[in-house]
Design an enzyme around this catalytic site. Structure first.
Site, PDB file in Angstrom:
ATOM      1  CG  HIS A  42      -1.876   1.117   1.293  1.00  0.00           C
ATOM      2  ND1 HIS A  42      -3.082   1.110   0.638  1.00  0.00           N
ATOM      3  CD2 HIS A  42      -1.800   2.298   1.938  1.00  0.00           C
ATOM      4  CE1 HIS A  42      -3.706   2.238   0.874  1.00  0.00           C
ATOM      5  NE2 HIS A  42      -2.955   2.997   1.670  1.00  0.00           N
ATOM      6  CG  HIS A  88     -10.838   3.911   2.274  1.00  0.00           C
ATOM      7  ND1 HIS A  88     -11.362   4.244   3.489  1.00  0.00           N
ATOM      8  CD2 HIS A  88      -9.492   4.005   2.428  1.00  0.00           C
ATOM      9  CE1 HIS A  88     -10.381   4.551   4.330  1.00  0.00           C
ATOM     10  NE2 HIS A  88      -9.245   4.417   3.699  1.00  0.00           N
TER      11      HIS A  88
END
Ligand SMILES: Nc1ncnc2c1ncn2[C@@H]1O[C@H](COP(=O)(O)OP(=O)(O)O)[C@@H](O)[C@H]1O
Ligand SMILES: [Mg+2]
Lengths: 738, 230, 82, 82
Positions: A42, A88
């Site tokens: 990430h 998200h």
């Protein structure tokens, strides 16, 4: 240190070795935790970094490309537009409202960090089929979460897209984009310059939330995800609204040396990135960090992902001013450390060093992998679609109604009426058109914004899917009269460590890069979301493209709706509609096969030039590109806003089937409506530009009347507009009330 | 005529009201900070829309206690013009300047749509220029469901204090035209003297043709006319 | 130290759209034996005070001034020593 | 017939922005002796059932399936005969 410890944090053996090499010793637990979050997929993009280099990132308009919190593009008049998209997905899968809400909060911070006033939000959503109650809960929750945060903070949500498909059942996608406008002189960067300068933490207090959130985002969703539940956080849009005002006020005063939001990996990320970018170091004392909970350990403070926090670097003399401004906005600002010149991130607790490592090693020296690639076996099979596999339907009206009420095609009003899309009174083309248009106060200009992606195309052919995602976004802008400027992207894929998935990823990026090059729309920022998989498999590869365009003169904007009875309806562009990958094939025949529509980029560019020029010359009353649902749907969509019917006659030249002609999908085509007296002029322009253009009907009456004739064939759709509108508008609401 | 736009923490339509007055109405306008007591000599106070204090607890509840609202109360008692829009309306009811309460939309969802308003009383300082047709003005709120007890309602009705009701484009007050479940389709009410108006729809969002309607401007023009005549 | 637990509900005369929706959803899940669902707010406040009485008085005051809107809401509460 | 009164709060570890804001507001009104404000949901459900135990079991199930999201929320409840 035992291997279990680093394994537990997701650190591979060779990565642990690298850390030992960097430090010249074993890391302690705080340091290991910090490396583990910064070197997670990430934060470090370790699997995608090399591939992303394919993207063009520069041209004469780009003021700042990828690397900072968001890219910046020159729009003239001393102004710039700043934008970025972020995913998200994983948090939204287990707490849809808060997962989506905090996604919105995060992307907004990326924008005002740069010194820009956030002026618009968009979102790109993917869910499983709405027949499933759990999916309805996810969809409803995500939409109200986006609404909850965006509405409260006062940034209009002006556009987006939603698709439903079984591949997203266990793993929804929630991508949010934010757009800001700024004075070019006010660009502020995430850099910790100036030895001795003060480091100030502002905004919310730090809690244990989101600990290992980035690791969570870098793993497949499985049973254990439930165990990591605290990884989901609650957003506080009110606090963030105050943060925006306070930060922009300080940026305006010119006292900010460096500024960065705290997102994934929290303080660890902000301290190391800011120092690394500036070539400096940073020393902080975490006992000074305001806490929400008692007994937090140093590693928890360092990797906490508590929302609504920012890190500022200012000169020592400015400390009081910063505190004063934050106090006025009822926010706290705490000096937690200072900038050093030794290039180290040093973390102390009550004066005692608890972690110490080179800033660069955290921020920029994560390992880079080149995962293996392999063409998936399904690719060859899906290409073999032939028309004989598609039985010819009997009743065109029935097909049409089914398609128009498919949640993928039906009106998304159920979604966007929950979003405040008007606040700031700059939205001049509201949701419901191809792209939203915003005015820029004090100028004649406007910007158009859109977000697009088609997972089904990308699944069938990732390279072509990548190209068409960019082309469709550009087309949507052009149809509103805007010139496409630049791209931000969100790449949603499965587990990159699987060669078939990485192949999809690589091909899609290759396609997007090619298209961005041809359109001269560089990529100025984006986000990669891997591991979108469940036990049942990966999602469709879903590259999503956010694009911003410029209208030099707002008066030249154009929308998709027909304006007046008697106007001519024209079909522009060329290209053969195909059933491959179409909504028609999926809804009516339940097939996921075929090659998605081909695109000739040279033709596409000519086509877009023509549309843009025609709109700018005032020849066009409405413009709408053909996308999902094909020609029939595009023609109908122009009727809805003003309840104006059409009468259209098509002749099936060659031996194309009527169902494919009406519902097949195609690139480089649009439906235009014009005043009859513009006919000659627009035909001449099309001719000059080398773009086919022909009249197919006119705006007339209160019915939707579409007829196809061919050798020994006549098919017609003839339905009252009122009925179509009601069904199209109510389809999603109906399903949500199940 | 000088206008003041109140800024509370979490106001977010302050800017829209400000530009409406400055750019469209072309009148002087100033922001009024919630912690101050000074109204800076304005002739009309606008409490703008938004989410004061995040709408936490109840919309408008916390803002109702700010020092500036105290001054606004005094100003209103003396006959000063006060316009509460959306969250501003919620602040006015919470602060006791207008009766009743606004709570959760019956759909449980936020609604941002154009609505049409039937003007029930065109003799107020805010509606004196309205004609006999529905005004096209958008709403954007999650808590616009107006409630008042039956006695209050009767009193409002009797004294012409219901200023706007949601209607269809033809001006008919129908259930379908009601975006939030509001009692009797109530969209806006005023105080006894008529100098304080609260309305859920956003006239400042409908001030220019460019934005889809300029019917909202009629309300601001009415204020100007009233002020000019008094 | 005392903890006040406050339940706030809409007055009986005020329509409770949330309650109605939750009731519908529960029934859709197969709970036919339920009814009369109301949805309100729940607040906890820790109060320092010398005795139960003093604290209760203060809680009533806070409820009336800020925590509830008497036009549409009712409340009940308990205070316990913590 | 039984009435279940259910209190739903955000987990202790989760940020409660409403609670924090209400706490600040109460303090601004002069209540310095208060703290730890939490704002949650309160539900009442009337349940038909043969005994306390059966009803409680069902309430737990309803809470877990629909009324709360265990990811971020905790709940407590009481059941009384009505
Ligand atoms: N999630 C969403 N949020 C806001 N607006 C949306 C959303 N989904 C769709 N819309 C709006 O609905 C309209 C139609 O969307 P879509 O069919 O995807 O358009 P197109 O095919 O031209 O890209 C667009 O104006 C779009 O912005
Ligand atoms: Mg389009």
């Amino acid at each position: 240190m035992k291997p279990e410890i680093w394994h537990q944090l997701g650190v591979k053996d060779q990565e642990f070795e690298m850390i030992v090499n960097i430090l010249g010793r074993e890391p302690n637990y705080v340091e290991l935790s910090m490396y583990s979050v910064m070197w997670s997929e990430h934060c470090s993009y370790k699997n995608s970094k090399n591939t992303l280099k394919l993207f063009p990132t520069e041209n004469e308009r780009i003021l700042l490309g990828p690397g900072e919190n968001a890219g910046i593009v020159d729009i003239g008049d001393g102004l710039a537009v700043v934008f970025k998209v972020e995913s998200h997905n994983h948090p939204s899968a287990i707490e849809p409202y808060q997962g989506a809400a905090t996604g919105v909060g995060g992307i907004i911070r990326d924008i005002f960090t740069m010194g820009a006033r956030p002026v618009a939000l968009l979102n790109s959503l993917r869910f499983g089929p709405l027949e499933d109650a759990k999916i309805r809960w996810l969809f409803g929750g995500v939409v109200s979460g986006i609404a909850g945060y965006g509405n409260c903070i006062g940034i209009p949500t002006v556009g987006g897209e939603v698709y439903f498909d079984g591949s997203y059942s266990g793993n929804p996608l929630v991508n949010v984009m934010c757009v800001g406008i700024m004075d070019q002189e006010k660009i502020s960067l995430g850099q910790a310059k100036g030895t001795g300068n003060s480091v100030i933490l502002v905004g919310a207090r730090t809690g244990r939330d989101g600990i290992h959130g980035v690791t969570f985002a870098s793993e497949e969703l499985g049973e254990e995800s439930e165990e990591k539940r605290p990884a989901v956080q609650v957003g506080d849009p009110f606090m963030e609204k105050l943060l925006i005002e306070a930060c922009l006020e300080l940026i305006d005063m010119g006292v900010i040396v460096g500024i960065q939001d705290l997102g994934g990996a929290g303080l660890t990320c902000a301290t190391s990135e800011m120092a690394s970018r500036a070539g400096t170091g940073m020393e902080i004392d975490i006992s000074l960090v305001p806490r929400r909970e008692e007994g937090m350990l140093p590693f928890e403070v360092m990797i906490s992902e508590s929302q609504e926090r920012m890190l500022l670097v200012v000169e020592k003399e400015s400390e009081e001013l910063v505190k004063k401004v934050f106090d006025r906005w009822e926010l706290s600002a705490t000096v937690i450390g200072r900038v050093t010149d030794d290039k180290m991130v040093r973390v102390k607790e009550k004066g005692e060093v608890v972690a110490e490592m080179p800033a660069k090693s955290l921020a920029d020296e994560a390992p880079v992998y080149c995962p293996e690639m392999k063409t998936p076996s399904y690719i060859e099979e899906v290409c073999r679609l032939t028309h004989s596999k598609i039985p010819e339907p009997a009743d065109p009206e029935e097909v049409f109604l089914k398609i128009i009420t498919s949640p993928n095609i039906a009106s998304k009003e159920w979604v966007y009426r929950q979003y405040d899309h008007m606040v700031r009174t700059c939205t001049v083309v509201l949701p419901g058109s191809d792209a939203a248009v915003l005015r820029i106060r004090g100028t004649k200009r406007g910007i158009a914004v859109t977000i697009d992606g088609n997972g089904r195309y990308a699944y069938l052919d990732p390279y072509l899917g990548g190209i068409t995602a960019v082309a469709e976004a550009a087309r949507n802008l052009v149809c509103t009269g805007a010139e496409p400027l630049a791209v931000t992207d969100c790449l949603n894929f499965g587990n990159p460590e699987k060669p078939e998935i990485f192949w999809q990823f690589y091909k899609a990026v290759e396609g997007m890069s090619k298209a961005c090059q041809e359109f001269n729309t560089p990529v100025v920022g984006g986000n990669v979301s891997f591991y979108n998989e469940t036990a049942k498999g990966a999602i469709f590869p879903t590259p999503v493209v956010g694009m911003v365009g410029l209208l030099e003169d707002l008066d030249q904007r154009c929308t998709i709706d027909y304006k007046e009875e008697g106007d001519h309806i024209l079909l522009a562009g060329q290209g053969e509609p195909t059933a491959g990958g179409s909504e028609y094939l999926s809804i009516i025949h339940d097939l996921l096969e075929g090659c998605p529509p081909e695109i000739d980029l040279e033709q596409e560019i000519k086509f877009q030039n023509f549309i843009l020029e025609a709109i700018r010359a005032g020849l066009v009353s409405s413009a709408h590109d053909l996308s999902q649902g094909g020609l029939a749907v595009a023609l109908a969509e122009g009727c809805f806003k003003n309840s104006l019917g059409v009468q259209v006659k098509l002749s099936a030249e060659r031996d194309i089937r009527w169902d494919i002609l009406l519902f097949g999908e195609v690139q480089s085509r649009a439906v235009l409506s014009i005043k009859p007296d513009k006919y000659i002029e627009i035909m001449e322009l099309a001719d000059k530009k080398g773009v086919p253009l022909k009249q197919i009907g006119e705006v007339k009456g209160k019915d939707f009347n579409l007829e196809v004739t061919g050798p020994e064939m006549r098919k017609a759709i003839n339905l009252p507009l009122e009925e179509i509108i009601e069904k199209w508008r109510g389809a999603i609401e109906c399903m949500m009330e199940l | 005529m000088k206008f003041g736009v109140v800024v509370f923490p979490g106001s977010n339509c302050d800017l829209d009201s400000y530009y409406m007055v400055k750019d469209v109405l072309k009148q002087p306008v100033e922001y009024l900070w919630h912690r101050d007591k000074d109204l800076k000599g304005v002739d009309c106070v606008i409490l703008p829309g938004g989410f004061t204090y995040g709408d936490y607890l109840r919309p408008g509840a916390i803002a109702g206690f700010s020092p500036l609202v105290e001054s606004v109360k005094e100003f209103a008692h003396k006959g000063g013009l006060v316009l509460g829009i959306c969250n501003g309306f919620q602040v006015l009811t919470e602060a006791g300047l207008l009766p009743g309460a606004l709570y959760l939309n019956i759909s449980l969802q936020f609604r941002c749509v154009f609505t049409y308003l039937k003007v029930e009383n065109n003799r107020t300082p805010f509606t004196n220029l309205t004609e006999d047709r529905a005004l096209k003005i958008p709403v954007a709120h999650g808590d616009g469901n107006y409630y008042a007890d039956p006695e209050t309602l009767t009193e409002l009705e009797k004294n012409g204090r219901i200023v706007f009701r949601y209607c269809n484009p033809e001006g008919e007050v129908t259930k379908e035209a009601n975006p939030n479940g509001s009692l009797d389709n109530i969209a806006g009410i005023c105080n006894e003297k008529g100098n304080v108006l609260g309305m859920m729809p956003h006239p400042e969002r409908a001030g220019e043709e460019l934005l889809g309607s300029d019917d909202g401007k009629i309300i601001f023009d009415s204020i100007l006319k009233f002020w000019g005549e008094n | 130290m005392w903890k006040a637990k406050i339940q706030v509900t809409l007055k009986k005369s005020v329509l409770d759209p949330q309650g109605a929706t939750v009731e519908k959803a529960l029934k859709a899940l197969g709970y036919d034996n339920i009814g009369d669902v109301r949805v309100g707010k729940y607040l906890e406040v820790v109060v320092e005070g010398k005795d139960n009485e003093e604290v209760e008085e203060q809680v009533v005051e806070m409820c009336q001034r800020l925590l509830t809107n008497p036009v549409i809401e009712d409340y009940t509460f308990e205070v316990t020593e913590v």
